[in-house]
Write a protein that holds these residues in place. Sequence first.
Motif, PDB file in Angstrom:
ATOM      1  N   UNK A   1      70.456  -2.014  13.689  1.00 15.89           N
ATOM      2  CA  UNK A   1      71.932  -2.469  13.729  1.00 15.89           C
ATOM      3  C   UNK A   1      72.950  -1.979  13.297  1.00 15.89           C
ATOM      4  N   UNK A   2      72.931  -3.001  11.869  1.00 17.86           N
ATOM      5  CA  UNK A   2      73.541  -2.682  10.450  1.00 17.86           C
ATOM      6  C   UNK A   2      74.191  -1.613  10.533  1.00 17.86           C
ATOM      7  N   UNK A   3      73.901  -0.039  10.374  1.00 17.26           N
ATOM      8  CA  UNK A   3      73.856   0.531  10.335  1.00 17.26           C
ATOM      9  C   UNK A   3      74.625   1.340  11.464  1.00 17.26           C
ATOM     10  N   UNK A   4      74.719   1.020  12.771  1.00 19.40           N
ATOM     11  CA  UNK A   4      75.678   1.153  13.485  1.00 19.40           C
ATOM     12  C   UNK A   4      77.204   0.328  12.867  1.00 19.40           C
ATOM     13  N   UNK A   5      76.781  -1.554  12.962  1.00 17.77           N
ATOM     14  CA  UNK A   5      77.780  -2.288  12.805  1.00 17.77           C
ATOM     15  C   UNK A   5      78.436  -0.902  11.520  1.00 17.77           C
TER      16      UNK A   5
ATOM     17  N   UNK B   1      81.932  -9.148   6.957  1.00 19.74           N
ATOM     18  CA  UNK B   1      80.790 -10.260   6.983  1.00 19.74           C
ATOM     19  C   UNK B   1      79.563  -9.573   6.972  1.00 19.74           C
ATOM     20  N   UNK B   2      80.123  -8.181   7.250  1.00 24.30           N
ATOM     21  CA  UNK B   2      79.005  -6.789   6.746  1.00 24.30           C
ATOM     22  C   UNK B   2      78.774  -6.952   5.485  1.00 24.30           C
TER      23      UNK B   2
ATOM     24  N   UNK C   1      71.615   1.419   1.803  1.00 21.70           N
ATOM     25  CA  UNK C   1      71.222   2.849   1.438  1.00 21.70           C
ATOM     26  C   UNK C   1      71.704   3.330   3.338  1.00 21.70           C
ATOM     27  N   UNK C   2      71.212   2.759   3.738  1.00 22.87           N
ATOM     28  CA  UNK C   2      71.473   2.923   5.549  1.00 22.87           C
ATOM     29  C   UNK C   2      73.059   2.860   5.492  1.00 22.87           C
ATOM     30  N   UNK C   3      73.422   1.716   5.345  1.00 17.56           N
ATOM     31  CA  UNK C   3      75.080   1.453   5.731  1.00 17.56           C
ATOM     32  C   UNK C   3      75.593   2.203   4.709  1.00 17.56           C
ATOM     33  N   UNK C   4      75.347   2.598   3.809  1.00 15.37           N
ATOM     34  CA  UNK C   4      76.027   3.311   2.591  1.00 15.37           C
ATOM     35  C   UNK C   4      75.700   4.281   3.648  1.00 15.37           C
ATOM     36  N   UNK C   5      75.243   5.078   4.004  1.00 15.95           N
ATOM     37  CA  UNK C   5      75.383   6.808   4.613  1.00 15.95           C
ATOM     38  C   UNK C   5      75.914   6.487   6.002  1.00 15.95           C
ATOM     39  N   UNK C   6      75.853   5.453   6.568  1.00 17.23           N
ATOM     40  CA  UNK C   6      76.790   5.124   8.081  1.00 17.23           C
ATOM     41  C   UNK C   6      78.482   5.407   7.709  1.00 17.23           C
TER      42      UNK C   6
END
Length: 208
Positions: free
Chosen positions: A62-66, A110-111, A127-132
């Motif tokens: 969800x965090x990566x998608x957002x 917020x994210x 790391x996932x949010x960074x990549x996305x």
Amino acid sequence: MRATEVAVRVDRRRAILDAAGPVFGDAGYERANVDQIASAAGVSKPTVYAYFGSKEELFRETMADVARQVNAASYHAVVALDLGPDRWREGLRTLAVALTRCQREGCAASLSRLVLAEARRDPLVFELVRRAGYEPIREALAGRLAMLGNAGRLEIDDPRRAAEDFLALTQARLPDLTAGGTLPGDEAAIADAVQAGVETFLRAYSVR
């Protein structure tokens, strides 16, 4: 698997992610309720686990998608950078302001706060949010800066490093000016800080 079955799976997955974003955003990881997410998505709780395996994996995805969604505007701003011989400097200044504004908008702010709060518990989230979110913007910016280098307007040996420097310099004072992203901040002060970052970048990468 038939095309209709694939479409149903994609639709359900999308519905779950769309429902999970606001729940995690409001409650955080620990207090978020999978039953609530399932209800909002119009599926059963076992269906949520069938698609994502665990609450933790659902949170990560969800965090990566957002991140992909909230950074779409930043990506498009980079791609739209004007590289004209008489306009590229002002284009960089305009881009820096646009990227800063994107980072301060509600969902993005917020994210960032949620990811920072949860990163100690689960470093993979960061790391996932960074990549996305961050890496596509950096790569797109690196490509545009490489074009400026090839045109002889900037001295660019490593486009990726240059892109990282541009983002770091133009956003360096944001945490101080926005209380870590919890306040909007003074627009004039932010604009001055962003433009100072652009000028430092231009001095560093000007053709010698």
